[in-house]
Design a protein around this motif. Structure first.
Motif, PDB file in Angstrom:
ATOM      1  N   ARG A   1       0.734  -1.114   0.062  1.00  0.00           N
ATOM      2  CA  ARG A   1      -0.036  -0.010   0.070  1.00  0.00           C
ATOM      3  C   ARG A   1       0.798   1.312   0.227  1.00  0.00           C
ATOM      4  NH1 ARG A   1      -4.627   1.154   4.428  1.00  0.00           N
ATOM      5  NH2 ARG A   1      -2.597   1.414   5.715  1.00  0.00           N
ATOM      6  N   ALA A   2       2.083   1.209   0.823  1.00  0.00           N
ATOM      7  CA  ALA A   2       2.907   2.531   0.895  1.00  0.00           C
ATOM      8  C   ALA A   2       3.491   2.564  -0.759  1.00  0.00           C
ATOM      9  CB  ALA A   2       3.813   2.190   1.831  1.00  0.00           C
ATOM     10  N   GLU A   3       3.992   1.668  -1.304  1.00  0.00           N
ATOM     11  CA  GLU A   3       4.361   1.640  -2.660  1.00  0.00           C
ATOM     12  C   GLU A   3       3.428   2.047  -3.591  1.00  0.00           C
ATOM     13  OE1 GLU A   3       6.046  -2.081  -3.663  1.00  0.00           O
ATOM     14  OE2 GLU A   3       7.683  -2.158  -2.198  1.00  0.00           O
ATOM     15  N   LYS A   4       2.119   1.691  -3.382  1.00  0.00           N
ATOM     16  CA  LYS A   4       0.994   2.299  -4.281  1.00  0.00           C
ATOM     17  C   LYS A   4       0.762   3.563  -3.989  1.00  0.00           C
ATOM     18  CE  LYS A   4      -3.772   1.086  -5.233  1.00  0.00           C
ATOM     19  NZ  LYS A   4      -5.074   0.366  -4.920  1.00  0.00           N
ATOM     20  N   GLU A   5       0.793   4.125  -2.818  1.00  0.00           N
ATOM     21  CA  GLU A   5       0.625   5.430  -2.448  1.00  0.00           C
ATOM     22  C   GLU A   5       1.349   6.378  -2.843  1.00  0.00           C
ATOM     23  OE1 GLU A   5      -0.152   5.321   1.590  1.00  0.00           O
ATOM     24  OE2 GLU A   5      -2.162   4.963   1.359  1.00  0.00           O
ATOM     25  N   ALA A   6       2.756   5.761  -2.981  1.00  0.00           N
ATOM     26  CA  ALA A   6       3.944   6.625  -3.390  1.00  0.00           C
ATOM     27  C   ALA A   6       3.907   6.677  -4.781  1.00  0.00           C
ATOM     28  CB  ALA A   6       5.048   6.030  -3.046  1.00  0.00           C
ATOM     29  N   HIS A   7       3.574   5.629  -5.593  1.00  0.00           N
ATOM     30  CA  HIS A   7       3.485   5.746  -6.898  1.00  0.00           C
ATOM     31  C   HIS A   7       2.151   6.691  -7.436  1.00  0.00           C
ATOM     32  CE1 HIS A   7       5.896   1.993  -7.339  1.00  0.00           C
ATOM     33  NE2 HIS A   7       6.507   2.608  -7.944  1.00  0.00           N
TER      34      HIS A   7
ATOM     35  N   PHE B   1       2.612   9.904  -9.670  1.00  0.00           N
ATOM     36  CA  PHE B   1       2.168  10.389 -10.975  1.00  0.00           C
ATOM     37  C   PHE B   1       0.990  11.469 -10.831  1.00  0.00           C
ATOM     38  CE2 PHE B   1       2.878   5.648 -11.849  1.00  0.00           C
ATOM     39  CZ  PHE B   1       3.798   5.794 -12.856  1.00  0.00           C
ATOM     40  N   GLU B   2       0.358  11.885  -9.557  1.00  0.00           N
ATOM     41  CA  GLU B   2      -0.452  13.067  -9.353  1.00  0.00           C
ATOM     42  C   GLU B   2       0.545  14.248  -9.591  1.00  0.00           C
ATOM     43  OE1 GLU B   2      -2.202  12.514  -5.744  1.00  0.00           O
ATOM     44  OE2 GLU B   2      -4.256  11.247  -6.579  1.00  0.00           O
TER      45      GLU B   2
END
Length: 451
Positions: free
Chosen positions: A105-111, A115-116
């Motif tokens: 989840r941390a990696e997903k939020e970082a990615h 991108f945002e």
């Protein structure tokens, strides 16, 4: 008694339960041992209930794990010091799975954040929306380009540009369109490209918006330059020999009209008429040559020599320079500048040329008004850019005329050449700035220079 070995506890509990049942069966329904029988029966029931609870601990542990996943709560920690090796191993593995979920989840939020940030900082406007028009994403470039805040529906863009609102809903996947958008007093042309995506079964439309007004103006000016070069070349090749021959013929006839020789067979009056015609041809040819030379100026503008100067002083000098003309025509010239100094980095002589041209045009527009007023204004716009305005309270112009006012050769004046405003726009382009016009019939015209 507390035992840490899960299996041992389970064996002892079962053994105790079996022993209790055996004793209960051995006593039977003997009335003498009725109270003992009841006690043993209650003890058996209690042991069954405790055994069920003991066995459900593992189920509760797994249920806590599943609930954490279901509610995206990856902060849950399982106690590793459980009853026995199996329980400890289970708790340890569940904690490892939770840690893996936290990392993912941390990696997903970082990615997602990465991108945002990219989407919000790129210079191209991006809008993502559903087919029903509900907007999912509107990046900063799109907000800046359309000069809007956060929007919920594509239909809200009708206030900015009805063509854009309709185009975003009607363009098919892969279609492109050129959409005009009014940005305050400026006109912009947006290149709109729409593609359609499928995200988890939902149809999502993505539209990119790019302001190509600058590129269009560059291509337009390049086309006009090429046309002017061809026209001036051909006109000069034709007019120059005509002017030369007419001048020579005029001189020859002048020499004949000055003599008293008897061999002159034409009447002096006829010679004078022919000479007058040739002189007229020569004069008009010179005028046409000067006219062509003026058009050549559009293609021979030198690069600006940039320097910093005070805008207030420049406007005061222009007012002093134009004082006599305004006084003669009984027109009022006002200057509006902020109290703090505005330092502009530009070619002073070029900007002065543009402003004088605009002020003269404004003077001609209000010359016949009873209380004509021309305003020279300097200020910072909403983007903190230095802007200069020349406004008048004349009769204004139509929207069609305003859209063509910067085209070479086009003019709304009876004696205009249509060069001044085209030259002004080219000078502003060389300064990486813009010039725009806003006019309304009966209310006046405002030209705005933005740097």
């Amino acid at each position: 008694m507390s035992f840490k070995n899960f299996r041992l506890q389970l064996i002892l509990r079962l053994a105790l339960l079996v022993l209790s049942i055996y004793l209960l069966a051995w006593i039977g329904f003997n009335p003498t041992y009725r109270s003992t029988f009841i006690g043993l029966a209650l003890l058996v029931l209690l042991q069954v209930w405790l055994l069920i609870r003991f066995n459900e601990r593992t189920n509760k542990l797994v249920l806590r794990f599943l609930n954490s996943i279901n509610y995206d709560d990856f902060t849950e920690q399982f106690h590793v010091g459980g009853e026995g090796k199996t329980q400890r191993e289970l708790a340890k593995r569940l904690n490892e799975v939770m840690e893996k979920f936290r990392q993912v989840r941390a990696e997903k939020e970082a990615h997602l954040h990465y991108f945002e940030v990219i989407v919000q900082h790129i210079g191209i406007g991006i809008i993502t929306y559903r087919p029903d028009g509900s907007i999912l994403l509107l990046n900063n470039a799109a907000k800046k380009l359309l000069r809007v805040g956060q929007l919920q529906q594509v239909q809200q863009l009708e206030e900015v540009s009805p063509e854009l609102a309709v185009g975003l809903q009607q363009l098919d996947n892969g279609d492109k369109a050129l959409v005009p958008v009014r940005q305050g007093v400026e006109q912009a042309n947006l290149a709109v490209h729409v593609i359609e995506l499928s995200l988890l079964g939902d149809r999502i439309r993505l539209a990119s918006l790019q302001n190509i007004q600058s590129e269009l103006e560059d291509k337009e000016m390049e086309a006009w330059h090429n046309l002017i070069k061809v026209l001036t070349h051909e006109i000069m090749n034709s007019v120059t020999p005509i002017a030369s021959l007419s001048a020579s013929a005029h001189e020859e006839i002048e020499s004949y009209t000055d003599t008293e020789a008897e061999e002159v067979t034409l009447l002096r009056e006829e010679l004078e008429d022919i000479g007058q015609c040739l002189h007229t041809i020569h004069r008009r040819s010179d005028g046409l040559i000067r006219f062509v030379q003026d058009f050549r100026n559009l293609t021979t503008i030198s690069l600006p020599q940039v320097g910093r100067f005070d805008v207030r002083e420049l406007l005061k000098e222009i007012k002093t320079l134009m004082r006599e003309q305004f006084s003669h025509d009984h027109v009022k010239l006002q200057i509006e500048v902020p109290p703090d100094s505005l330092l502009l980095a530009a070619d002073r002589s070029m900007i002065e040329q543009v402003l004088i041209n605009l002020v003269k045009n404004a003077l001609e527009a209000v010359r016949e008004k009873k209380e004509g007023v021309v305003i020279l204004r300097a200020y910072h716009d909403e983007r903190s850019r230095i802007s200069l305005q020349v406004a008048d309270n004349g009769y204004g112009m139509t929207q069609e005329a305003a859209s063509k006012i910067f085209i070479p050769f086009f003019t709304t004046k009876k004696t205009g050449s249509g060069i001044g405003l085209s030259l002004s726009r080219q000078i502003m382009r060389l300064h990486k700035g813009t010039i725009s016009v806003q006019s309304e019939i009966g209310k006046g015209t405002t030209f705005t220079l933005r740097f």
